[in-house]
Scaffold this motif. Sequence first.
Motif, PDB file in Angstrom:
ATOM      1  N   GLU A 107      31.469 -60.804  78.470  1.00 16.40           N
ATOM      2  CA  GLU A 107      31.144 -61.570  79.677  1.00 16.40           C
ATOM      3  C   GLU A 107      30.964 -63.051  79.360  1.00 16.40           C
ATOM      4  O   GLU A 107      31.386 -63.914  80.136  1.00 16.40           O
ATOM      5  CB  GLU A 107      29.883 -60.993  80.323  1.00 16.40           C
ATOM      6  N   GLU A 108      30.339 -63.347  78.226  1.00 19.32           N
ATOM      7  CA  GLU A 108      30.189 -64.745  77.817  1.00 19.32           C
ATOM      8  C   GLU A 108      31.559 -65.386  77.571  1.00 19.32           C
ATOM      9  O   GLU A 108      31.809 -66.524  77.990  1.00 19.32           O
ATOM     10  CB  GLU A 108      29.331 -64.842  76.553  1.00 19.32           C
ATOM     11  N   SER A 116      34.408 -64.412  78.849  1.00 20.49           N
ATOM     12  CA  SER A 116      35.096 -64.485  80.140  1.00 20.49           C
ATOM     13  C   SER A 116      34.630 -65.679  80.960  1.00 20.49           C
ATOM     14  O   SER A 116      35.444 -66.375  81.570  1.00 20.49           O
ATOM     15  CB  SER A 116      34.857 -63.186  80.911  1.00 20.49           C
ATOM     16  N   GLU A 117      33.326 -65.933  80.978  1.00 21.41           N
ATOM     17  CA  GLU A 117      32.813 -67.056  81.760  1.00 21.41           C
ATOM     18  C   GLU A 117      33.187 -68.400  81.135  1.00 21.41           C
ATOM     19  O   GLU A 117      33.388 -69.379  81.849  1.00 21.41           O
ATOM     20  CB  GLU A 117      31.293 -66.936  81.905  1.00 21.41           C
ATOM     21  N   THR A 118      33.292 -68.438  79.821  1.00 21.85           N
ATOM     22  CA  THR A 118      33.651 -69.682  79.146  1.00 21.85           C
ATOM     23  C   THR A 118      35.130 -70.010  79.327  1.00 21.85           C
ATOM     24  O   THR A 118      35.505 -71.179  79.497  1.00 21.85           O
ATOM     25  CB  THR A 118      33.326 -69.583  77.639  1.00 21.85           C
ATOM     26  N   TYR A 148      37.433 -68.474  81.726  1.00 23.45           N
ATOM     27  CA  TYR A 148      37.712 -67.538  82.820  1.00 23.45           C
ATOM     28  C   TYR A 148      39.203 -67.361  83.092  1.00 23.45           C
ATOM     29  O   TYR A 148      39.676 -66.252  83.309  1.00 23.45           O
ATOM     30  CB  TYR A 148      37.004 -67.986  84.101  1.00 23.45           C
ATOM     31  N   ASP A 149      39.964 -68.438  83.095  1.00 21.88           N
ATOM     32  CA  ASP A 149      41.376 -68.358  83.475  1.00 21.88           C
ATOM     33  C   ASP A 149      42.271 -67.847  82.356  1.00 21.88           C
ATOM     34  O   ASP A 149      43.393 -67.411  82.618  1.00 21.88           O
ATOM     35  CB  ASP A 149      41.881 -69.736  83.927  1.00 21.88           C
ATOM     36  N   ALA A 167      40.927 -65.964  79.345  1.00 27.01           N
ATOM     37  CA  ALA A 167      40.396 -64.852  78.546  1.00 27.01           C
ATOM     38  C   ALA A 167      41.058 -63.546  78.953  1.00 27.01           C
ATOM     39  O   ALA A 167      41.131 -63.215  80.141  1.00 27.01           O
ATOM     40  CB  ALA A 167      38.884 -64.759  78.715  1.00 27.01           C
ATOM     41  N   THR A 171      38.755 -60.906  80.876  1.00 23.27           N
ATOM     42  CA  THR A 171      38.159 -61.220  82.183  1.00 23.27           C
ATOM     43  C   THR A 171      38.346 -60.093  83.191  1.00 23.27           C
ATOM     44  O   THR A 171      37.396 -59.691  83.872  1.00 23.27           O
ATOM     45  CB  THR A 171      38.742 -62.538  82.740  1.00 23.27           C
ATOM     46  N   ARG A 172      39.554 -59.567  83.304  1.00 19.76           N
ATOM     47  CA  ARG A 172      39.798 -58.507  84.290  1.00 19.76           C
ATOM     48  C   ARG A 172      38.967 -57.267  83.979  1.00 19.76           C
ATOM     49  O   ARG A 172      38.453 -56.606  84.875  1.00 19.76           O
ATOM     50  CB  ARG A 172      41.284 -58.156  84.333  1.00 19.76           C
ATOM     51  N   ASN A 200      35.325 -57.910  84.932  1.00 17.01           N
ATOM     52  CA  ASN A 200      35.177 -57.821  86.386  1.00 17.01           C
ATOM     53  C   ASN A 200      35.207 -56.373  86.859  1.00 17.01           C
ATOM     54  O   ASN A 200      34.467 -55.988  87.770  1.00 17.01           O
ATOM     55  CB  ASN A 200      36.284 -58.619  87.087  1.00 17.01           C
ATOM     56  N   ASP A 226      40.729 -62.357  72.270  1.00 12.22           N
ATOM     57  CA  ASP A 226      40.164 -63.611  72.789  1.00 12.22           C
ATOM     58  C   ASP A 226      39.484 -64.423  71.695  1.00 12.22           C
ATOM     59  O   ASP A 226      39.559 -65.656  71.688  1.00 12.22           O
ATOM     60  CB  ASP A 226      39.168 -63.318  73.912  1.00 12.22           C
TER      61      ASP A 226
END
Length: 200
Positions: free
Chosen positions: A105-106, A108-110, A112-113, A115, A118-119, A122, A146
Amino acid sequence: MAGEESTDRIPEALTEEQAGRMLSAMNEVIRAGEEMRKLRAEMIKVLVGFGWTQDRIARLTDMSQPAVSKQVAKYRAGDPPPPVTLSLDQRDIPWLEGRLWGLAEEISETFYDTARCTRYVNAIARGRKRFTPENVDELRRLVEEDLRTHQPELPSGYRAAYDEISRALDLPSGATTTASASVRRALAHQIQRDRLRDGA
């Protein structure tokens, strides 16, 4: 003629496949909501074990005082639960899954587009992915990818955390607490995120 044309455009009843897709999406939301309510109730039990007051629990859970009192009374009917250990260095599978989830999650947030995880993150948040061995293996693969892709921009603590989690997942041990797997996952997820943000 115009009437005939409009009649031709009226869609037929939903197909079974269409209805199945629509209801499946609804069921996922409902199931995730039920699971969150159950997890919240279990977290109240953990907080009671820490000796937190009902007022404090009610404020943090955004629940009414009577609702919290009812939950607390249920847990106090038997022996008080032992406090949950919050050390990050625990090797049971739910705890390690929670740490992996927090790390993902960290990332993914860093990023987001870009990583890859991310999917997946989510899908976990929406209750569409469960922590099965296959899904955990897939999340490990995405996080590792990643970490390679974004290595220059990531603090070294991210790679160190992943290596520790990955080694422990390969040789896990049993849980030393009575807390449920979902509670342990949620706790480890939050603690791992906080540790990464603190740079530890």
